[in-house]
Design an enzyme around this catalytic site. Structure first.
Site, PDB file in Angstrom:
ATOM      1  N   ARG A   1     -13.725   7.189  32.061  1.00 37.25           N
ATOM      2  CA  ARG A   1     -13.284   8.789  32.408  1.00 37.25           C
ATOM      3  C   ARG A   1     -14.276   7.395  34.003  1.00 37.25           C
ATOM      4  NH1 ARG A   1     -14.635  10.463  28.547  1.00 37.25           N
ATOM      5  NH2 ARG A   1     -16.059  12.498  28.440  1.00 37.25           N
TER       6      ARG A   1
ATOM      7  N   GLU B   1     -10.121   8.687  34.552  1.00 32.17           N
ATOM      8  CA  GLU B   1     -10.091  10.366  35.715  1.00 32.17           C
ATOM      9  C   GLU B   1     -10.703  10.762  36.773  1.00 32.17           C
ATOM     10  OE1 GLU B   1     -11.837  12.781  31.878  1.00 32.17           O
ATOM     11  OE2 GLU B   1     -13.139  13.539  33.532  1.00 32.17           O
TER      12      GLU B   1
ATOM     13  N   SER C   1     -10.311  -3.380  49.867  1.00 28.23           N
ATOM     14  CA  SER C   1      -9.513  -3.923  49.205  1.00 28.23           C
ATOM     15  C   SER C   1     -10.614  -4.510  48.213  1.00 28.23           C
ATOM     16  CB  SER C   1     -10.431  -5.691  50.103  1.00 28.23           C
ATOM     17  OG  SER C   1      -9.738  -6.758  49.453  1.00 28.23           O
TER      18      SER C   1
END
Lengths: 149, 149, 149, 149, 149, 149, 149, 149, 149, 149
Positions: free
Chosen positions: G90, G93, G116
């Protein structure tokens, strides 16, 4: 400007659908097996002048395309290392599942070497079967032994 | 502890080399084709109890291994998507070069569908040829049509 | 239990380093070229009984390993599709940069077909050169034409 | 607008097929080996002004294309990490099967370093052979040693 | 049995952590730069007898490992094509972002050719900076021109 | 319609070849280093209005392209994870062979952290050398430490 | 012999399960956030001597493992480029779907540069919600601008 | 003919650059967060009729494009499995380095399940910091437990 | 010239969006299930003459496109091996997480063989549920046993 | 020392074969569906204390393994992105061929969102059929809509 055999293959495929041509009929006019002829039309084999002109006439190709048919193509007909089309995948699966079996049995019969994919022919036939017709394919390749030197 | 069929395949392969066994002899004792028997010994097919015990006796396998031979394996005999072994690669090349040809010709004869790799058999034979012996392979798979619903 | 040729290759390589053996000396004892002999010791070629026993004696291999040397191996000596070792990569780069050139020139001379990697030999020599010595490699492979059928 | 050397290569290849030009003839006019000339025409080498104009005249290229021939190209002539074309694959297979052998033998002769693929030349010749003609390829690359610092 | 240089690298790395050794100290004893020495200890360079014995003494390696240090290794220190470690990835990113820039500028200055990664040295230094210290790296590689032939 | 920076890069590259422009001259007009300027023209850096207009004038770009030069690009200049061009590959090889060395030495000097590829500069120079000129490259990146929290 | 941080991570994970330890408790004893502490125990961060000894005591690690905890690890906690675990996928994704959005909005606010991942912290909290509790994650990274030079 | 959402995204991006539009202004007109609005304009979310018409008016899209904005898109905004752009890569690196940490801590708090990437929102803000401003990102996703059945 | 089924799929998809057509309505006119009809329109199934003409009329396709609908397509509807779209990925995740479970349970019930993806049908329905509606999918495939031979 | 759930799965699988246990019987003792129970035993689900002890008793697992069964596993049961096993491949093929169809039909019925693979259940049954028995699989997943914010 035609700059690759792929463009010629697209012309042939488009004409085939548009005009409803059958591979078996193309092969009959070319005078060779349907397997070799189809592979040639799909960009995998090199035609001689007469074969190329016959194919050009059937698919109404321009002269430049007929010239390309006589040039040795960059071979390989599939996108990607693993085919997604179910029919072609089944053949890849045969190599995956039976690959080591094929290797063992050819070596047991012939020793170290390969079955040529160049000095090679293929024949695809329908076999009637009451439980459902079968596809029978005969592959024939010359055995090439590894030699010591 | 044996936790995968791969371990059993390794035992069989090690015993085969150590004892100089031939696949054709294993097949004769199992009572089936050399193609199916070799695939089974190499971890691609499931044996019934009697077949497993025969194979176990030939290769001197422990009971646990004989039990594993009767379990459906996770199939696929090759490392990597593209085989590196020259003999097996030639088969992959046939799929790559002739894949679309095979697809076209089966569809021209049968319509949409596939040639089964499950209801499938294979026969590998030597064909004597004065220009060099050939490997002849017959593949036979049931045609399975796509249906509308 | 030895269950793959890879294990035998590891034994040979370990013994070679431990005992400071040279490939040229192995080849001299086997009676074949250093190229073929090295490839065989590295698990790419199949030895006959006498060759295997010679190699076994040189590297002090157990009987089981000597049996494995006489079995056709699963070939392919490199991990990964693109080699990371700089020396071997340069060869991969030659195929990448000159691949289409080689293809064009062989086809211009011979027509459609391939240069065999089976009926094949290789010879590697040092060529003295005041600007820095050169590696000269001669590759010789039989031309195999595609045929119509 | 021409924005990459690939477009120029396509123009050359299209003209070559359309006009039936041979690489050997191009090389003769350029005054260099057929290997270097073909690689240059296929987008792998940089031509000087005179060479570029000669090539431009042979293939009837526009001025912009002739300018591109004098620009260092982004090299690499093959799609994908593993070539699908059977002829080029055989070369990849040689690297795969013989890669570690080549490495061992060059190191045995020269110590740690590489065979250059830059200070490099290649010569492809037909060798007549009653058992079937052979392709002979000589590769020559300067040995470059690794140094300590 | 030690069958690959990787095993020797693991021994060195394990000893380094266990004994708290610094690369700079190893380099001082070997008498070469810290860059070359570290690369050699990590399995990328070949040591001569004296260097290998020094390294063997520092890391308390067995004789067999000391022999391996004198064998040309299969080079390439990273798993996978794209490194996951953030420090090493930043270098890969430099190649990805600045790769074509480096290529253009070297060609603008030198013409077609490469910057050697073999006849090559590297120097890594701390540069004090009030806004945060910097890592300064000097790479020096011989330019190798492509030649016509 | 211009819908990506890549199209602008192609326009710049096409104009550069057509008009024979040098990167060093572009950098002089922009007033920055040749390294940064080349990277910017090749689609890796963002220009301010004045820089973009200067570049637009040099390469005769349309207004829309000048606007795109001021947009932060999607960076990454190379196709594929492993570059095929020999010059760029040598840099990838340096990361592959020396990657763990660079990591060890920076950590030995600075502790855990990275060398920035953002707060970063590069300088490429020719170093005359009687044995063949060398390419000298200085990379300078701020050290960024990992912190606990 | 411990030759990689991965082995230490496995020891920690095995002890954690065997003894039922919670990461929050480990973090409390180490005196840092649970996010940093967990990452450190899973082989992604470097501990100082005191932290390593605390962790060593909690998980009953041998001295050699405690030494390894103080060595900068080769980072990257996941096998493969695309994670298979649903929770971690997830997050992948989110990067895939929102990646260009994140890029656009950070650039719109800050200009060219990055957020960063080194000067970075993360805080994971449960947010009670009548429609189902939510996972709230705050990521904080220093903005690092690209500079011209 | 517009045959994919990608073409609409290209139109939006081209218009944005050409007209100098800001995402924050688009979001204000649409009446939703800048994060959701940007994702929608970049082809990752589905707009309702009113939202689509607002976006169409801002970017001067044709009616067919406005219709496409209301169609659920094939999501995924990045080319390749590992992003090359440094800003987006840092997010990928966070998943790579902290992935198992995130997994452990969410499971320690919630048990087995995932943090939803669908019932999900994101907020990106600048946090002023004397040592350099920071990017603060809050991710909020509903926890979805695995259930037994 | 239409040279692939993909072009026809793009025409259909473009017309669907432009004219606001629903798949359920197309299926009603074709007289088959919405699942099969949608797959056929998206280029995965072969239509007979009457079905193709119906589809052609709905989407206002040219005759050449209607001919293409009657040709067996190269199947596979997704780019890449791992889908990026969240909805489709969830199905891939089901195969990844439950793949071995499905295999074990089908083999426990049926023995060695497969569930056909050719003699196969699918039915997708909404199931009302007070905790949130559910998607219910019924997959039905003929069991095909492996046979001995 | 058990350091991953994979080791526990191997213990379970080895015991299952050795003792001839059926998944249906395990499920009956655990008191849940055979689908969930099998997935849990194969390392994809988390068991509570009582379930873990039941499973531990059936497969004669050590206490440490029983503890591991209660830890959320790193999920994903298949090696490689594309499965090689024919049964599991057929499911991957369904996703490949029908993926866009499934996506279109769920979106037509529900709008933008996904079918959950977490709030999900599966039921596998034999359906008797005179033309050959069928495997019927019912998948049920909650629909999760994307929301605006």
């Amino acid at each position: 400007m035609i700059s690759s055999r792929t463009q010629v293959t697209e012309m042939i495929v488009a004409a085939k659908v548009r005009k409803g041509i059958k591979w078996a009929d193309v092969a009959a006019k070319v005078g060779l097996s349907k397997e070799w002829t189809t592979a040639a039309c799909l960009g995998q084999m090199t035609l001689n002048k007469q074969q190329a002109e016959t194919v050009g006439a059937i698919f109404e190709l321009p002269d430049e395309a007929v010239a390309w048919l006589q040039i040795v193509p960059y071979k390989g007909s599939l996108p990607g290392a693993v085919p997604t089309d179910p029919l072609i995948y089944r053949w890849y699966e045969i190599v995956s599942v039976y690959g080591t079996t094929i290797k063992e049995l050819i070596h047991e019969e012939f020793g170290d070497g390969i079955m040529s994919a160049i000095d090679f022919s293929m024949d695809i036939q329908r076999e009637a079967d009451p439980k459902g017709d079968r596809v029978n394919v005969v592959l024939s390749g010359k055995f090439l032994p590894y030699k010591t030197y």
